[in-house]
Enzyme design. Structure first.
Site, PDB file in Angstrom:
ATOM      1  N   CYS A   2       0.807  -1.224   0.000  1.00 31.70           N
ATOM      2  CA  CYS A   2       0.000   0.000   0.000  1.00 31.70           C
ATOM      3  C   CYS A   2       0.849   1.288   0.000  1.00 31.70           C
ATOM      4  O   CYS A   2       1.952   1.316   0.525  1.00 31.70           O
ATOM      5  CB  CYS A   2      -0.872   0.027   1.229  1.00 31.70           C
ATOM      6  SG  CYS A   2      -1.763  -1.497   1.506  1.00 31.70           S
ATOM      7  N   ARG A  27       2.332   0.886  -5.953  1.00 30.18           N
ATOM      8  CA  ARG A  27       2.467   0.058  -4.743  1.00 30.18           C
ATOM      9  C   ARG A  27       1.209  -0.747  -4.451  1.00 30.18           C
ATOM     10  O   ARG A  27       1.239  -1.696  -3.668  1.00 30.18           O
ATOM     11  CB  ARG A  27       2.768   0.945  -3.531  1.00 30.18           C
ATOM     12  CG  ARG A  27       4.098   1.644  -3.608  1.00 30.18           C
ATOM     13  CD  ARG A  27       4.264   2.546  -2.417  1.00 30.18           C
ATOM     14  NE  ARG A  27       4.554   1.796  -1.211  1.00 30.18           N
ATOM     15  CZ  ARG A  27       5.769   1.616  -0.720  1.00 30.18           C
ATOM     16  NH1 ARG A  27       6.797   2.134  -1.335  1.00 30.18           N
ATOM     17  NH2 ARG A  27       5.961   0.925   0.373  1.00 30.18           N
ATOM     18  N   TRP A  73      -3.313  -2.302  -1.445  1.00 29.15           N
ATOM     19  CA  TRP A  73      -3.098  -3.651  -1.980  1.00 29.15           C
ATOM     20  C   TRP A  73      -3.615  -4.575  -0.889  1.00 29.15           C
ATOM     21  O   TRP A  73      -3.025  -4.666   0.182  1.00 29.15           O
ATOM     22  CB  TRP A  73      -1.614  -3.887  -2.252  1.00 29.15           C
ATOM     23  CG  TRP A  73      -1.324  -5.176  -2.939  1.00 29.15           C
ATOM     24  CD1 TRP A  73      -1.248  -5.386  -4.294  1.00 29.15           C
ATOM     25  CD2 TRP A  73      -1.053  -6.443  -2.326  1.00 29.15           C
ATOM     26  NE1 TRP A  73      -0.963  -6.704  -4.541  1.00 29.15           N
ATOM     27  CE2 TRP A  73      -0.841  -7.377  -3.366  1.00 29.15           C
ATOM     28  CE3 TRP A  73      -0.990  -6.890  -1.006  1.00 29.15           C
ATOM     29  CZ2 TRP A  73      -0.550  -8.712  -3.123  1.00 29.15           C
ATOM     30  CZ3 TRP A  73      -0.708  -8.225  -0.763  1.00 29.15           C
ATOM     31  CH2 TRP A  73      -0.496  -9.119  -1.820  1.00 29.15           C
ATOM     32  N   ASN A  99      -0.204   0.674   6.282  1.00 29.08           N
ATOM     33  CA  ASN A  99       0.457  -0.286   5.408  1.00 29.08           C
ATOM     34  C   ASN A  99       1.090  -1.339   6.304  1.00 29.08           C
ATOM     35  O   ASN A  99       1.782  -0.992   7.253  1.00 29.08           O
ATOM     36  CB  ASN A  99       1.537   0.446   4.584  1.00 29.08           C
ATOM     37  CG  ASN A  99       2.326  -0.482   3.692  1.00 29.08           C
ATOM     38  OD1 ASN A  99       1.919  -1.616   3.455  1.00 29.08           O
ATOM     39  ND2 ASN A  99       3.450   0.002   3.191  1.00 29.08           N
ATOM     40  N   GLY A 100       0.838  -2.607   6.048  1.00 33.06           N
ATOM     41  CA  GLY A 100       1.402  -3.659   6.884  1.00 33.06           C
ATOM     42  C   GLY A 100       0.324  -4.637   7.317  1.00 33.06           C
ATOM     43  O   GLY A 100      -0.782  -4.630   6.766  1.00 33.06           O
ATOM     44  N   GLU A 484      13.748 -15.612 -15.743  1.00 32.11           N
ATOM     45  CA  GLU A 484      13.253 -14.234 -15.786  1.00 32.11           C
ATOM     46  C   GLU A 484      12.250 -14.052 -16.937  1.00 32.11           C
ATOM     47  O   GLU A 484      11.236 -13.372 -16.787  1.00 32.11           O
ATOM     48  CB  GLU A 484      14.444 -13.263 -15.920  1.00 32.11           C
ATOM     49  CG  GLU A 484      14.089 -11.793 -16.042  1.00 32.11           C
ATOM     50  CD  GLU A 484      13.303 -11.207 -14.878  1.00 32.11           C
ATOM     51  OE1 GLU A 484      13.132 -11.872 -13.847  1.00 32.11           O
ATOM     52  OE2 GLU A 484      12.807 -10.075 -15.035  1.00 32.11           O
ATOM     53  N   LYS A 488       8.446 -12.792 -16.388  1.00 34.35           N
ATOM     54  CA  LYS A 488       7.878 -11.620 -17.060  1.00 34.35           C
ATOM     55  C   LYS A 488       6.553 -11.981 -17.719  1.00 34.35           C
ATOM     56  O   LYS A 488       5.578 -11.260 -17.612  1.00 34.35           O
ATOM     57  CB  LYS A 488       8.829 -11.070 -18.148  1.00 34.35           C
ATOM     58  CG  LYS A 488      10.029 -10.317 -17.690  1.00 34.35           C
ATOM     59  CD  LYS A 488       9.767  -8.955 -17.095  1.00 34.35           C
ATOM     60  CE  LYS A 488       9.478  -8.987 -15.642  1.00 34.35           C
ATOM     61  NZ  LYS A 488      10.459  -9.077 -14.635  1.00 34.35           N
ATOM     62  N   GLU A 491       3.759 -12.664 -15.115  1.00 33.73           N
ATOM     63  CA  GLU A 491       3.374 -11.452 -14.383  1.00 33.73           C
ATOM     64  C   GLU A 491       2.399 -10.584 -15.164  1.00 33.73           C
ATOM     65  O   GLU A 491       1.416 -10.102 -14.603  1.00 33.73           O
ATOM     66  CB  GLU A 491       4.616 -10.579 -14.109  1.00 33.73           C
ATOM     67  CG  GLU A 491       5.429 -10.957 -12.909  1.00 33.73           C
ATOM     68  CD  GLU A 491       6.633 -10.036 -12.748  1.00 33.73           C
ATOM     69  OE1 GLU A 491       6.847  -9.564 -11.636  1.00 33.73           O
ATOM     70  OE2 GLU A 491       7.382  -9.798 -13.731  1.00 33.73           O
ATOM     71  N   HIS A 507      13.595 -34.521 -17.391  1.00 33.49           N
ATOM     72  CA  HIS A 507      13.127 -34.997 -16.084  1.00 33.49           C
ATOM     73  C   HIS A 507      11.708 -34.538 -15.802  1.00 33.49           C
ATOM     74  O   HIS A 507      11.320 -34.425 -14.634  1.00 33.49           O
ATOM     75  CB  HIS A 507      14.101 -34.531 -14.998  1.00 33.49           C
ATOM     76  CG  HIS A 507      15.483 -35.056 -15.195  1.00 33.49           C
ATOM     77  ND1 HIS A 507      15.819 -36.374 -14.953  1.00 33.49           N
ATOM     78  CD2 HIS A 507      16.606 -34.462 -15.680  1.00 33.49           C
ATOM     79  CE1 HIS A 507      17.097 -36.555 -15.240  1.00 33.49           C
ATOM     80  NE2 HIS A 507      17.598 -35.411 -15.697  1.00 33.49           N
ATOM     81  N   LYS A 606       4.519  -3.330  -6.766  1.00 36.18           N
ATOM     82  CA  LYS A 606       5.924  -3.069  -7.094  1.00 36.18           C
ATOM     83  C   LYS A 606       6.835  -3.382  -5.921  1.00 36.18           C
ATOM     84  O   LYS A 606       7.947  -3.854  -6.080  1.00 36.18           O
ATOM     85  CB  LYS A 606       6.050  -1.596  -7.490  1.00 36.18           C
ATOM     86  CG  LYS A 606       7.439  -1.181  -7.901  1.00 36.18           C
ATOM     87  CD  LYS A 606       7.711  -1.624  -9.294  1.00 36.18           C
ATOM     88  CE  LYS A 606       9.131  -1.402  -9.727  1.00 36.18           C
ATOM     89  NZ  LYS A 606       9.556  -2.414 -10.689  1.00 36.18           N
TER      90      LYS A 606
HETATM   91  C1  G6P Z   1       7.830  -7.567  -6.473  1.00 34.85           C
HETATM   92  C2  G6P Z   1       7.956  -6.886  -7.819  1.00 34.85           C
HETATM   93  C3  G6P Z   1       9.076  -7.531  -8.620  1.00 34.85           C
HETATM   94  C4  G6P Z   1      10.372  -7.505  -7.824  1.00 34.85           C
HETATM   95  C5  G6P Z   1      10.200  -8.143  -6.454  1.00 34.85           C
HETATM   96  C6  G6P Z   1      11.414  -7.894  -5.569  1.00 34.85           C
HETATM   97  O1  G6P Z   1       7.394  -8.867  -6.649  1.00 34.85           O
HETATM   98  O2  G6P Z   1       6.751  -6.960  -8.521  1.00 34.85           O
HETATM   99  O3  G6P Z   1       9.254  -6.830  -9.833  1.00 34.85           O
HETATM  100  O4  G6P Z   1      11.357  -8.195  -8.528  1.00 34.85           O
HETATM  101  O5  G6P Z   1       9.081  -7.563  -5.781  1.00 34.85           O
HETATM  102  O6  G6P Z   1      11.497  -6.509  -5.331  1.00 34.85           O
HETATM  103  P1  G6P Z   1      12.809  -5.747  -4.962  1.00 34.85           P
HETATM  104  O7  G6P Z   1      12.381  -4.313  -4.834  1.00 34.85           O
HETATM  105  O8  G6P Z   1      13.274  -6.311  -3.647  1.00 34.85           O
HETATM  106  O9  G6P Z   1      13.793  -5.965  -6.034  1.00 34.85           O
END
Ligand code: G6P
Length: 611
Positions: A2, A27, A73, A99-100, A484, A488, A491, A507, A606
């Site tokens: 949040c 956020r 969030w 937030n938390g 990765e 992507k 996500e 496997h 984020k």
């Molecule tokens: C969230 C974001 C990702 C990011 C991850 C770790 O899941 O959506 O894009 O890689 O957090 O975040 P950080 O800020 O610790 O790299």
């Protein structure tokens, strides 16, 4: 998660709140709300984006120069109008944004119910609002004392801002594990969950520490702790970009950030690769370089995309420096009682520097006496403050929830660390060192070349927009890139995707392959090239569809794959900086064709500041 914003000063609060929420929307974006005080507090909140809140507030009374705002969030309670913040206590004395997670909310709620309280929302935050009010009404105490007392009963994490109806000339803020930063203006204060909404107003900020409580008035800032002692105050000059939040003609921030990578990588090595290309200087590690150079082992902790960068770091450091490296999910590391001691070096990687699990892993490592280093993109973030030393990535603010330019900036830093340590350990010397540094300089222009394939990648993407699943495979440096690429895709397009080391196909995943299964093969030429050629043949023999990322001029894989994207030639140690770019573009275009919300994918945030 949040986003929090607050303002107190001589000016109308609403523009600060609404613009701040727009900056913080990355956020959390399932609901939002504000409260503005002009004698009596007004609360407006609704489900949806900040734009929905703006529409909802339109025409309503928004006068007042004290206010708070929140973008949510959801943790406790589904996203809806009632669960949106701010939450008001039963008798209207307190209005709170949070937030938390309050972990003992259930116990506290039952206790309050025994005292006659009832609840309108499903949130833990409403419990907190009522707890503060209950304490406030039970004794002859000030609002700030009630907040502090209430928080001593709380188990969990919080960054919160509270308004008290009877004391309308102040905001009360407190932090435990969820970041809060106070911006100091001229007779005005700002408070936010990160510095991005504050930076345009002031460069003078204070980051709250855990257990800090701030009583913020128009002309006075009082800092206490839960236990009353005055904490140390650190005034910092903000060194973050402002005014760079526009999409600059791109349809989405993610696309803009993908295209920014030649610059963000160059910014990350600028001033560090010394001009005559003979050395690498990492000022943030200078004081601990000898200790790192002689490390028995290095442990890298991270989450999400940063964890994938950590894996590439493992390959780089083991290859170039011969120091054993372990890569850990921060969330696992923090709870599994790892064997750690003063002789260990722990490197935490985080774009935001605020990921709750990564910060907890850092604290654990520090308690064990390890030297803890950070690789981080946000100046002044928790990670940068809590680590002993570190290196900033200079990727610039990343808005797209799916990380792109931060990832390549992290790899850039890890590559510089590995080259520098390799040189100090006399494993890379003289001409080789210079030539690798020179080659690193050429990476941004090679990415420029790669980005020219955007239209081609878009047309490849069109053939895969309706698939249910996709595999990504690679070997060596290409394996973390495969992970990765899969991340992507899932996500932002919500297509199921998995990354695998290519040899592991036999496997299990090979059972999934038929003429409906696309497989992205990252087949850059290196020592295991022939092996990956065989893997491509195995996929084709089972009628799988192959999208191959190959080295420039490749003929073997190119002759059997269905789609081929070439990357410019480079030493394998730099290859992930290039090979990930087409994967970012492929996911992006598939998600656009599926009409997904690119910059704010569902359920994600984020910055994951709750565990
Ligand atoms: C969230 C974001 C990702 C990011 C991850 C770790 O899941 O959506 O894009 O890689 O957090 O975040 P950080 O800020 O610790 O790299």
């Amino acid at each position: 998660m949040c986003g929090i914003i607050g303002y107190i000063g001589p000016n109308p609060a609403y523009p600060v709140l609404i613009n701040g929420l727009k900056r913080l929307e990355y956020r959390g974006y399932d609901s939002a709300g504000i409260s503005i005080l002009d004698g009596t507090p007004k609360v407006y909140k609704c489900m949806g984006k900040i734009q929905d809140l703006e529409d909802y507030v339109s025409g309503k009374d928004i006068t007042g120069s004290v206010g708070i705002g929140h973008t949510r969030w959801a943790t406790h309670g589904e996203p809806n109008d009632i669960n949106a913040h701010p939450h008001t206590s039963r008798d209207g004395h307190f209005i709170i944004i949070h937030n938390g997670i309050i972990e003992n909310w259930d116990l506290l709620k039952k206790e309050l119910e025994r005292n006659g309280y009832s609840f309108v929302s499903d949130t833990d935050t409403e419990v907190l609002a009522n707890l503060i009010e209950h304490i406030y009404l039970s004794g002859d105490i000030k609002a700030e004392a009630a907040v502090r007392l209430a928080l001593t009963k709380v188990v969990g994490t919080y960054g919160l801002v509270v308004i008290c109806r009877n004391e309308p000339d102040q905001l009360i803020a407190a932090r435990c594990s969820s970041p809060l930063v106070i911006g100091i203006g001229s007779s005005e204060y700002f408070i936010a969950s990160d510095a991005s909404p504050i930076a345009e107003y002031t460069k003078s900020v204070i980051y709250l520490n855990d257990n800090d409580v701030a009583i913020i008035k128009k002309d006075e800032l009082i800092l206490k702790t839960l236990q009353v002692d005055e904490p140390k105050i650190t005034l910092q000059n903000l060194n973050i970009e402002t005014g760079k939040y526009e999409k600059d003609g791109f349809d989405h921030y993610m696309l803009k950030e993908i295209f920014e990578q030649p610059r963000s990588i160059a910014d990350t090595f600028r001033g560090r690769l010394v001009p005559d290309q003979s050395d690498i200087k990492l000022g943030g590690l200078h004081s601990v370089l000898t200790q790192i150079q002689n490390a028995r082992r290095i442990i890298i902790v991270a989450c999400g995309t940063s964890w994938h960068a950590a894996l590439i770091g493992e390959y780089l450091i083991e290859d170039l420096c011969r120091i054993p490296v372990e890569v850990e999910y921060a969330s696992e590391f923090r709870y599994r009682d790892p064997v750690l001691g003063p002789e260990d070096i722990v490197v935490a990687i985080s774009q935001s520097g605020e990921t709750a699990d990564t910060l907890a892993a850092v604290r654990l490592a520090k308690e064990a006496g390890a030297l803890v280093l950070g690789i981080c993109n946000v100046t002044g973030s928790g990670l940068s403050r809590e680590t002993h030393a570190g290196v900033y990535t200079h990727a610039g603010i990343e808005i797209g929830v799916a990380s792109t330019k931060a990832f390549t900036a992290q790899i850039t830093v890890l590559t510089m660390i590995a080259l520098l340590l390799g040189n100090k350990r006399e494993l890379i010397t003289g001409d080789k060192y210079r030539s690798l540094i020179g080659e690193m300089h050429s990476i941004p222009s090679k990415i420029e070349v790669l980005l020219k394939q955007d239209a081609k990648i878009r047309s490849i993407a069109a053939g895969f927009k309706d698939v249910c699943s996709m595999l990504f495979i690679g070997r060596g440096y290409c394996f973390p890139v495969a992970l990765e690429g899969a991340l992507k895709l899932k996500e932002i397009s919500y297509i199921h995707a998995e990354g695998y080391p290519a040899a592991e196909m036999k496997h299990g995943p090979i059972a999934l392959i038929d003429n409906n299964m696309p497989v992205v093969v990252i087949g850059i030429r290196d020592k295991s090239y022939e092996k990956i050629v065989s893997n491509v043949q195995e996929i084709k023999a089972r009628k799988g569809i192959v999208i191959a990322i190959v080295s420039e001029g490749d003929e073997q894989i190119a002759s059997i794959a269905d789609h081929v994207i070439e990357i410019p030639s480079t030493n394998i140690i730099f290859s992930s900086l290039l090979s990930v770019i087409p994967l970012q573009l492929l996911s992006y275009h598939i998600a656009v064709l599926r009409e997904c919300n690119i910059d704010q994918p569902r359920n994600l945030a984020k910055s994951v500041t709750v565990e």
